[in-house]
Design an enzyme around this catalytic site. Sequence first.
Site: not given
Ligand code: GLU
Length: 431
Positions: A100, A176-177, A255
């Site tokens: 993201t 973040t995942d 997370k």
């Molecule tokens: N699911 C995606 C990832 O982990 C977007 C979530 C994010 O970056 O916060 O890359």
Amino acid sequence: MSYSDSLSKALDAAGACEGARIEAESGGRTYRGVLMPHHEFSSPDVLIIKIGSGYNVGVRMWPESKITVLDRPHEAHKKEDAVPVADGLPSISLIGTGGTIASYVDYRTGAVHPALSASDMVNAVPEIRDVANVSAKVLFSIFSENMNVEHWQKLAEAVAEEMNNGADAVIVPHGTDTMGYTAAALSFMLEGLTGPVVLVGAQRSSDRPSSDASSNLLAAARFCTAGHRAGVFVVMHDSLGDDSFAVHAGTRVRKMHTSRRDAFHSVNAPPVAHIDSSGTIEPHVPEKPAHGKVIVKNAMERNTVLLQYYPGMSPGLFDDIITRSKGIVISGSGLGHVNENMVPLIRKACDNGSVVVITSQCLSGSTNLNVYNTGRDMLSAGAISVGDMLPETAYVKLMWALANTRDVEEAKNLMKRPIRSDTGDRRTVDV
Ligand code: GLU
């Protein structure tokens, strides 16, 4: 994907370029705002306009639609290709991986795509130039659910290359995942780090007014340049506002919320530091950087699995998986338990020369297999427990330990010993 021929011509005829304030009349409505970059996920007939509220809207343009330029872009709005270098500032290399933090919204579908270049990210945070000279490149452009072991291996090499070429610190923007997994993987794969390696992400893409992308990136840069310790860390929001950020050890972070900005928590250890919005870092314990070359040890045993125990888990269903795996991490209940009907399977795996590691799905607190009969039976079947280590950290560490030791006993000893602050004993031992 670029603009369609007809829309390109219409933009040229109006003299409209990125950063210009324009008025677009389409489908009987009029939109006013700043013309945003057209990225590869936008439809060829859609203009992206940042309207007064700060939100971006996608405007479908038709042959009869009209574009009028209201204001030319100021110099500052023009896109810069290179970040200027200032004498005397530390150098940070930024290695983009996607997520993201590097995403735009696709205004046709509403979905978010990782499409932002690394220098776009740096240019979006002008304050970063006051603290460091930043060079940026993109290694991957993926969401982190698509990261796998090969990505960790390539990333470890890229980080080491940057540091060995003189970077004082490396920042890795990341989805973040699975950021915690990558942070753990880099923690084990990189030896002799001469500075901080900081993973940073965002819960809202940078074209949303509520984005946390820039503030997290700036906090990461501030931590990197304050003479802080070498190691692998995650820097993310520590509160819902933009006023506090936490620095987490790469082996201790998870997370814990699907969408909140303060989703990341250190588990079973306090955060390494907190940073406020003015850049003050507490506790401020700068370290002398190590000298020498960063070494990459990125071999991983791929026949490793991470299983969560649940009531009703059928040993028959897992027989084949457990028998074929060289490393098995089980996230057990409570102190680290499984149903007694799983114990013969654990024994079979250990007798086959596999390593069975027990962690706890409670997350907080330590495993202890000496308290109840179930635990004792698991120990006598050959399983080992790893204190308060996170299950995902144990999974990554086991892959790494099996591939970087001579035999199973050595791998087991390594698992039980804290080597990157990964389990209860706060001493850090280099291997
Ligand atoms: N699911 C995606 C990832 O982990 C977007 C979530 C994010 O970056 O916060 O890359």
